[in-house]
Structure formats: structure tokens, C-alpha cells
Motif scaffolding. Structure first.
Motif, PDB file in Angstrom:
ATOM      1  N   ASP A 188      35.552  59.993  75.871  1.00 16.50           N
ATOM      2  CA  ASP A 188      36.339  60.191  77.091  1.00 16.50           C
ATOM      3  C   ASP A 188      36.903  61.601  77.159  1.00 16.50           C
ATOM      4  N   HIS A 189      36.492  62.477  76.215  1.00 14.23           N
ATOM      5  CA  HIS A 189      36.941  63.864  76.204  1.00 14.23           C
ATOM      6  C   HIS A 189      35.871  64.707  75.520  1.00 14.23           C
ATOM      7  N   LEU A 190      36.003  66.015  75.660  1.00 15.54           N
ATOM      8  CA  LEU A 190      35.110  66.939  74.983  1.00 15.54           C
ATOM      9  C   LEU A 190      35.586  67.181  73.555  1.00 15.54           C
ATOM     10  N   ILE A 191      34.656  67.496  72.669  1.00 11.98           N
ATOM     11  CA  ILE A 191      34.985  67.951  71.323  1.00 11.98           C
ATOM     12  C   ILE A 191      34.382  69.341  71.159  1.00 11.98           C
ATOM     13  N   LEU A 192      35.253  70.341  71.140  1.00 11.74           N
ATOM     14  CA  LEU A 192      34.813  71.728  71.012  1.00 11.74           C
ATOM     15  C   LEU A 192      34.696  72.039  69.530  1.00 11.74           C
ATOM     16  N   GLY A 193      33.488  71.883  69.002  1.00  4.03           N
ATOM     17  CA  GLY A 193      33.256  72.056  67.574  1.00  4.03           C
ATOM     18  C   GLY A 193      32.975  73.488  67.195  1.00  4.03           C
ATOM     19  N   ASP A 194      32.329  73.662  66.034  1.00  3.11           N
ATOM     20  CA  ASP A 194      32.104  74.996  65.484  1.00  3.11           C
ATOM     21  C   ASP A 194      31.283  75.884  66.405  1.00  3.11           C
ATOM     22  N   MET A 195      30.403  75.293  67.198  1.00  2.69           N
ATOM     23  CA  MET A 195      29.599  76.072  68.130  1.00  2.69           C
ATOM     24  C   MET A 195      30.484  76.891  69.070  1.00  2.69           C
ATOM     25  N   PHE A 196      31.580  76.300  69.516  1.00  4.73           N
ATOM     26  CA  PHE A 196      32.545  76.992  70.369  1.00  4.73           C
ATOM     27  C   PHE A 196      33.476  77.876  69.535  1.00  4.73           C
ATOM     28  N   ILE A 229      43.660  69.804  74.268  1.00  2.00           N
ATOM     29  CA  ILE A 229      44.081  70.690  75.351  1.00  2.00           C
ATOM     30  C   ILE A 229      43.417  70.257  76.650  1.00  2.00           C
ATOM     31  N   ALA A 230      43.897  70.809  77.764  1.00  2.00           N
ATOM     32  CA  ALA A 230      43.309  70.548  79.069  1.00  2.00           C
ATOM     33  C   ALA A 230      42.280  71.625  79.396  1.00  2.00           C
ATOM     34  N   VAL A 231      41.136  71.211  79.930  1.00  2.00           N
ATOM     35  CA  VAL A 231      40.089  72.121  80.392  1.00  2.00           C
ATOM     36  C   VAL A 231      40.025  72.033  81.916  1.00  2.00           C
ATOM     37  N   GLY A 246      38.758  68.607  86.139  1.00  2.00           N
ATOM     38  CA  GLY A 246      39.533  68.802  84.929  1.00  2.00           C
ATOM     39  C   GLY A 246      39.228  67.717  83.906  1.00  2.00           C
ATOM     40  N   CYS A 247      39.378  68.053  82.635  1.00  2.00           N
ATOM     41  CA  CYS A 247      39.137  67.091  81.561  1.00  2.00           C
ATOM     42  C   CYS A 247      39.912  67.544  80.335  1.00  2.00           C
ATOM     43  N   GLN A 248      39.764  66.816  79.250  1.00  2.00           N
ATOM     44  CA  GLN A 248      40.469  67.140  78.022  1.00  2.00           C
ATOM     45  C   GLN A 248      39.471  67.464  76.919  1.00  2.00           C
ATOM     46  N   ALA A 249      39.929  68.258  75.951  1.00  2.00           N
ATOM     47  CA  ALA A 249      39.057  68.656  74.848  1.00  2.00           C
ATOM     48  C   ALA A 249      39.873  68.792  73.572  1.00  2.00           C
ATOM     49  N   VAL A 250      39.239  68.484  72.443  1.00  2.00           N
ATOM     50  CA  VAL A 250      39.843  68.641  71.118  1.00  2.00           C
ATOM     51  C   VAL A 250      39.145  69.787  70.396  1.00  2.00           C
ATOM     52  N   LEU A 251      39.918  70.721  69.845  1.00  2.00           N
ATOM     53  CA  LEU A 251      39.365  71.799  69.024  1.00  2.00           C
ATOM     54  C   LEU A 251      39.160  71.259  67.615  1.00  2.00           C
ATOM     55  N   ASP A 252      37.906  71.133  67.201  1.00  2.00           N
ATOM     56  CA  ASP A 252      37.584  70.385  65.989  1.00  2.00           C
ATOM     57  C   ASP A 252      36.661  71.180  65.076  1.00  2.00           C
ATOM     58  N   THR A 253      37.223  71.741  64.000  1.00  2.00           N
ATOM     59  CA  THR A 253      36.410  72.489  63.043  1.00  2.00           C
ATOM     60  C   THR A 253      35.503  71.587  62.224  1.00  2.00           C
ATOM     61  N   GLY A 254      35.756  70.283  62.244  1.00  2.00           N
ATOM     62  CA  GLY A 254      34.941  69.359  61.472  1.00  2.00           C
ATOM     63  C   GLY A 254      33.721  68.848  62.208  1.00  2.00           C
ATOM     64  N   THR A 255      33.506  69.312  63.439  1.00  2.00           N
ATOM     65  CA  THR A 255      32.332  68.936  64.226  1.00  2.00           C
ATOM     66  C   THR A 255      31.500  70.184  64.466  1.00  2.00           C
ATOM     67  N   SER A 256      30.219  70.130  64.166  1.00  2.00           N
ATOM     68  CA  SER A 256      29.386  71.325  64.268  1.00  2.00           C
ATOM     69  C   SER A 256      28.964  71.625  65.701  1.00  2.00           C
ATOM     70  N   LEU A 257      28.753  70.592  66.519  1.00  2.00           N
ATOM     71  CA  LEU A 257      28.225  70.781  67.868  1.00  2.00           C
ATOM     72  C   LEU A 257      29.346  70.710  68.896  1.00  2.00           C
ATOM     73  N   LEU A 258      28.958  70.721  70.165  1.00  2.00           N
ATOM     74  CA  LEU A 258      29.895  70.487  71.248  1.00  2.00           C
ATOM     75  C   LEU A 258      29.547  69.145  71.860  1.00  2.00           C
ATOM     76  N   LEU A 259      30.419  68.165  71.657  1.00  2.00           N
ATOM     77  CA  LEU A 259      30.172  66.789  72.072  1.00  2.00           C
ATOM     78  C   LEU A 259      30.998  66.449  73.302  1.00  2.00           C
ATOM     79  N   GLY A 260      30.587  65.388  73.997  1.00  2.00           N
ATOM     80  CA  GLY A 260      31.348  64.957  75.151  1.00  2.00           C
ATOM     81  C   GLY A 260      30.755  63.730  75.805  1.00  2.00           C
ATOM     82  N   PRO A 261      31.351  63.297  76.919  1.00  2.00           N
ATOM     83  CA  PRO A 261      30.834  62.141  77.655  1.00  2.00           C
ATOM     84  C   PRO A 261      29.381  62.366  78.064  1.00  2.00           C
ATOM     85  N   LYS A 262      28.593  61.318  78.054  1.00  2.00           N
ATOM     86  CA  LYS A 262      27.172  61.442  78.360  1.00  2.00           C
ATOM     87  C   LYS A 262      26.939  62.069  79.726  1.00  2.00           C
ATOM     88  N   SER A 263      27.724  61.645  80.710  1.00  2.00           N
ATOM     89  CA  SER A 263      27.528  62.166  82.069  1.00  2.00           C
ATOM     90  C   SER A 263      27.782  63.668  82.128  1.00  2.00           C
TER      91      SER A 263
END
Length: 317
Positions: free
Chosen positions: A288-296, A181-183, A198-215
Motif C-alpha cells: 500500500d506504499h512505495l519502498i525506496l530501496g538502495d536503487m534510489f 514520507i509523503a511523495v 500522492g502516496c507514501q514511501a519508506v526509505l529502506d536500506t535493507g531493500t535493494s530494489l524499488l518496490l510498490g503497489p502492482k498498479s
């Protein structure tokens, strides 16, 4: 190596419910609420498998008796010879991941999720090579609970209003091979601190944290304040802070399709043996995108609607 592909193997939970005519099952969790898992049944008579319900990965995997890898020698493996409904296709398939790859021979069989049985489910769900299966064309919902072992729930084919408050906000999926999705932006104290354009993010139940680009992750860490880099490995970075600072830390707000989705410090913090760690992380791979994991996703009841190519979010209770 030859694998039979259906669902990724994990650990065990075997609780089922019927709600509103849909297939529903409890999900158990282990390891500091970092992994959510349940049980499915494959074949006739049914063979049970312990699985992760991972919205971040399109194929579904279980090991078969054809797999000769020693790592699976002590694990339950699917035996197509014992299923009267199994149909081998003989069709090869391979896929590469960030770490490693898999080569398989595809097959078809019945799969039972909770009380529902899906007949002749194609082993690959979303691929340019294989058409999507009916399983991912139906609506399914996820409720991830932090507090109770038997509180989390996955529901196929329905929405249970007892798990959320307010209305569901619908968000278009912008890449049909993922739940992407778009954020609009990420705010702290009403100021844009990341994802400014603006950026993009994947809703991912298989990832426990919230990951993303280092910057982007570094900007979030700086904005929440008083965190320090504890260690970094090939998987992720870990930032920790004094737990006494928790009550002074700000909310981190994700603006998605014009709606604000705040995460409180309690939501984005992991406590481990008296130490507080930030749930925001980046790894050696510069995403190159966010991963909205279980934390979110623990904070928001999530609806995955492939038929209308959209996801819905509502505040979880």
C-alpha cells in the motif's frame, strides 16, 4: 526458540574511520550491489557481528547461543556469559513479519559502532512496548556507493559534506515507527504516470530494489517502455529489456515535498550477465506504499534524523 536481539546477522566488513567527531564506518557490498553490510561489537570484551544496517526494520537482531535453530549452528552467536556488561531483563517479546515471526527474551549491553560505544543499548529500538533507544534518537547518515567496494559509508551523529552536492532538502516523517514520507507524484517526461494523487514511501536500506503497489509499478514499467515480464515469484516480479534500449529510456522523477528527485535509466537498471533488468518491482504482497530501496538511495545522500522526525536528501557524488 529464544533469541538475543540486537542486530540482524549478515556478512563481513571491518573498516572504520573517524570524521568530525562522529562514529563513521565503511559499508561493504556484495551480490551485484544488492546488499550493504558492516560490523559492530557487542559486550565487554567486545564480540564482533556482521550486520545489515536496515532502515526499513525497527528491531535489531543477532542470534544468541540460546537459539537452537540449526540454520545458525555454524554462525557466530552472542554469548551473554562472556560479557561483563550484559544485563538480562527476562522480558519476552514477539514480532510478526510478512514471512514468519520471532520470539525473544530481551537484554541490554554495550554496542560499539565504529569508534563510538553506546552503553546499555536496549535490544529493541522502536516499539510500542519498549521506549526508543538513544541510538535511534541521534542523527545518522547513509552514503551508498555503486562503484567502489569501500566507498559506501554510514555515519552516526554527523553529516559529511564531501559525499553530496548542493543542499540537503528536509522531509517530514509521517509515521514515527518507520522512515515513512509523503511523495507528491512520479513523473516521466513531465507527466504524472504514478502516485497521481500522492502516496507514501519508506526509505529502506535493507531493500535493494524499488518496490510498490502492482498498479503503480506497472504504470512505471509501461512509461519507461520496452520492458517485458521475465518471471514472478513470491518475493517480486522481474521485468527485463534489451540493453541497447537503455540510452533511449527516460528518467523517472520522484517529486517529494515539492522537490524533484530523478532516477536515470542507468540508476534504475540492473545489469546481470549482459541482461538488463528494471529495478522497479512488485511482489505477491500488494503493497500500500512505495519502498525506496538502495536503487534510489545510491543516488541521494540520506540523513535520518529521529530527534526532529525528518529525513534529508541531497544529490550524492
Amino acid at each position: 526458540q529464544e533469541w538475543f536481539v540486537v542486530l540482524q546477522a549478515s556478512t563481513y566488513c571491518d573498516l572504520f574511520l573517524e570524521r568530525q567527531g562522529s562514529a563513521a564506518m565503511h559499508i561493504c557490498f556484495i551480490n551485484l550491489q544488492l546488499t550493504y553490510y558492516g560490523t559492530i561489537y557487542i559486550g565487554t570484551p567486545p564480540q564482533p557481528f556482521k550486520v545489515l544496517f536496515d532502515t526499513g526494520s525497527s528491531p535489531l537482531w543477532v542470534p544468541s547461543i540460546s537459539c537452537k535453530d540449526k540454520a545458525y549452528s555454524k554462525h557466530h552467536r552472542f554469548d551473554p556469559r562472556k560479557s561483563s556488561t550484559f544485563h538480562g531483563t527476562g522480558q519476552p517479546f514477539s514480532i510478526k513479519y510478512g514471512k514468519g515471526s520471532v520470539e525473544v527474551i530481551l537484554g541490554r549491553d554495550t554496542v560499539k559502532l565504529g569508534i563510538q560505544t553506546y552503553k546499555y543499548l536496549t535490544v529493541l529500538c522502536i516499539s510500542k512496548a519498549i521506549r526508543p533507544t538513544p541510538l535511534l534518537l541521534i542523527l545518522h547518515t547513509i552514503y551508498l556507493c555503486f562503484r567502489k567496494t569501500d566507498g559506501s559509508m554510514v555515519i552516526f551523529g554527523g553529516i559529511d559534506q564531501s559525499y553530496f552536492t548542493g543542499r540537503i532538502n528536509w522531509i517530514p516523517v509521517i509515521y514515527k515507527y518507520q522512515w515513512r514520507i509523503a511523495v507528491d507524484s512520479i513523473l516521466v517526461n513531465s507527466k504524472k504516470i504514478a502516485c497521481r494523487d500522492g502516496c507514501q514511501a519508506v526509505l529502506d536500506t535493507g531493500t535493494s530494489l524499488l518496490l510498490g503497489p502492482k498498479s503503480e509499478i506497472n504504470q512505471i514499467q509501461q512509461a519507461i517502455g520496452k520492458v517485458r515480464l521475465t518471471f514472478a515469484d513470491f518475493l517480486h516480479t522481474v521485468h527485463s529489456f534489451n540493453c541497447r534500449n537503455l540510452r533511449k529510456m527516460p528518467n523517472v522523477v520522484f517529486v517529494i515535498n515539492g522537490i524533484q528527485y530523478p532516477l536515470t535509466p542507468q540508476a534504475y537498471t540492473r545489469k546481470d550477465n549482459g541482461h538488463c533488468k528494471s529495478g522497479f518491482s512488485s511482489g505477491s504482497k500488494d503493497y500500500d506504499h512505495l519502498i525506496l530501496g538502495d536503487m534510489f538511495l545510491r543516488e541521494y545522500y540520506s540523513v535520518f534524523d529521529r530527534g526532529n522526525n525528518q529525513v534529508g536528501l541531497a544529490k550524492a557524488v
